[in-house]
Write a protein that holds these residues in place. Structure first.
Motif, mmCIF file in Angstrom:
data_model
loop_
_atom_site.group_PDB
_atom_site.id
_atom_site.type_symbol
_atom_site.label_atom_id
_atom_site.label_comp_id
_atom_site.label_asym_id
_atom_site.label_seq_id
_atom_site.Cartn_x
_atom_site.Cartn_y
_atom_site.Cartn_z
ATOM 1 N N UNK A 55 0.868 -1.171 0.000
ATOM 2 C CA UNK A 55 0.000 0.000 0.000
ATOM 3 C C UNK A 55 0.910 1.226 0.000
ATOM 4 N N UNK A 56 0.702 2.119 0.941
ATOM 5 C CA UNK A 56 1.580 3.291 1.061
ATOM 6 C C UNK A 56 2.619 3.122 2.167
ATOM 7 N N UNK A 57 2.553 1.992 2.869
ATOM 8 C CA UNK A 57 3.436 1.760 4.020
ATOM 9 C C UNK A 57 4.769 1.161 3.589
ATOM 10 N N UNK A 58 5.839 1.635 4.203
ATOM 11 C CA UNK A 58 7.174 1.097 3.984
ATOM 12 C C UNK A 58 7.236 -0.262 4.686
ATOM 13 N N UNK A 59 7.362 -1.328 3.907
ATOM 14 C CA UNK A 59 7.344 -2.683 4.458
ATOM 15 C C UNK A 59 8.743 -3.250 4.675
ATOM 16 N N UNK A 60 9.741 -2.672 4.018
ATOM 17 C CA UNK A 60 11.101 -3.182 4.143
ATOM 18 C C UNK A 60 11.918 -2.787 2.937
ATOM 19 N N UNK A 61 12.952 -3.575 2.674
ATOM 20 C CA UNK A 61 13.796 -3.262 1.524
ATOM 21 C C UNK A 61 14.304 -4.543 0.884
ATOM 22 N N UNK A 62 14.585 -4.431 -0.391
ATOM 23 C CA UNK A 62 15.112 -5.518 -1.206
ATOM 24 C C UNK A 62 16.413 -5.009 -1.820
ATOM 25 N N UNK A 63 17.516 -5.508 -1.315
ATOM 26 C CA UNK A 63 18.824 -5.022 -1.767
ATOM 27 C C UNK A 63 19.260 -5.736 -3.041
ATOM 28 N N UNK A 64 19.793 -4.969 -3.970
ATOM 29 C CA UNK A 64 20.446 -5.473 -5.178
ATOM 30 C C UNK A 64 21.551 -4.466 -5.460
ATOM 31 N N UNK A 65 22.814 -4.863 -5.268
ATOM 32 C CA UNK A 65 23.923 -3.925 -5.464
ATOM 33 C C UNK A 65 25.237 -4.685 -5.532
ATOM 34 N N UNK A 66 26.265 -4.001 -6.009
ATOM 35 C CA UNK A 66 27.590 -4.610 -5.957
ATOM 36 C C UNK A 66 27.981 -4.764 -4.497
ATOM 37 N N UNK A 67 28.569 -5.898 -4.163
ATOM 38 C CA UNK A 67 28.854 -6.223 -2.770
ATOM 39 C C UNK A 67 29.833 -5.252 -2.126
ATOM 40 N N UNK A 68 30.845 -4.846 -2.856
ATOM 41 C CA UNK A 68 31.864 -3.987 -2.253
ATOM 42 C C UNK A 68 32.805 -4.791 -1.367
ATOM 43 N N UNK A 69 33.700 -4.106 -0.737
ATOM 44 C CA UNK A 69 34.744 -4.737 0.087
ATOM 45 C C UNK A 69 34.211 -5.198 1.438
ATOM 46 N N UNK A 70 34.868 -6.224 1.981
ATOM 47 C CA UNK A 70 34.680 -6.546 3.389
ATOM 48 C C UNK A 70 33.820 -7.740 3.729
ATOM 49 N N UNK A 71 33.248 -8.419 2.738
ATOM 50 C CA UNK A 71 32.446 -9.600 3.037
ATOM 51 C C UNK A 71 33.265 -10.821 2.634
ATOM 52 N N UNK A 72 33.668 -11.602 3.606
ATOM 53 C CA UNK A 72 34.464 -12.788 3.331
ATOM 54 C C UNK A 72 33.669 -13.813 2.555
ATOM 55 N N UNK A 73 34.199 -14.258 1.417
ATOM 56 C CA UNK A 73 33.522 -15.242 0.593
ATOM 57 C C UNK A 73 32.759 -14.655 -0.575
ATOM 58 N N UNK A 74 32.721 -13.311 -0.669
ATOM 59 C CA UNK A 74 32.059 -12.638 -1.783
ATOM 60 C C UNK A 74 33.034 -11.636 -2.377
ATOM 61 N N UNK A 75 33.230 -11.697 -3.691
ATOM 62 C CA UNK A 75 34.092 -10.733 -4.367
ATOM 63 C C UNK A 75 33.400 -9.372 -4.421
ATOM 64 N N UNK A 76 34.148 -8.288 -4.316
ATOM 65 C CA UNK A 76 33.544 -6.945 -4.318
ATOM 66 C C UNK A 76 32.699 -6.632 -5.547
ATOM 67 N N UNK A 77 33.012 -7.254 -6.694
ATOM 68 C CA UNK A 77 32.262 -6.945 -7.914
ATOM 69 C C UNK A 77 31.101 -7.903 -8.173
#
Length: 157
Positions: A55-77
């Motif tokens: 409806x008009x209410x903010x229910x949450x978020x759905x992320x889709x983006x380049x990972x970037x640095x700092x997550x072990x096991x995921x390449x930044x790109x």
């Protein structure tokens, strides 16, 4: 402005205008920083995190983006996805519904052959969402916080 629609939801680019409602999920300073980063990601790459509206209410978020640095096991790109639904709206399939739309859009906008997600092992609900979406466990990793996570991958159709 791009917009995605499902039976119950509307997804619009997450940006600075959402900082106030986004702060319900994290400290206010982090919400301001992350929504500004979202605006920049959309401007630079023509894809990015989505605000999920019921409806008009903010229910949450759905992320889709380049990972970037700092997550072990995921390449930044690598293109990373993630989801958070407001506690009072959980257990109704909204995360799966939102991410089904966001992922379908990501294949075209992000032009990638796979997506990744990292999930803390105690977050059983998110693991179930990942499995429903077709993700499979790729291996162990760590979040920027240092928490152990499972790295999940979804190959393009």
């Amino acid at each position: 402005m791009p917009e995605l629609r499902t039976a119950r939801l509307r997804l619009i680019p997450l940006g600075r205008a959402h900082a106030g409602v986004y702060a319900a999920f994290m400290p206010e300073a982090d919400a301001r920083r992350e929504t500004a980063e979202s605006d920049a990601h959309w401007a630079e790459h023509a894809f990015g995190p989505w605000a999920v509206l019921e409806g008009k209410a903010f229910a949450g978020f759905a992320e889709v983006h380049y990972a970037g640095e700092g997550i072990g096991g995921i390449d930044p790109d690598e293109v990373e996805v993630g989801w958070v639904i407001a506690e009072e709206r959980q257990n109704r399939g909204l995360a799966t519904e939102a991410m089904t739309a966001a992922i379908a859009d990501a294949w075209a906008r992000a032009a990638t052959d796979h997506l990744v997600a990292y999930i803390r092992p105690w977050n059983r609900a998110s693991i179930r969402v990942a499995e429903k979406l077709g993700f499979r466990l790729r291996g162990a990793g760590h979040a920027r916080s240092g928490d152990p996570v499972g790295i999940y991958v979804l190959d393009a159709p």
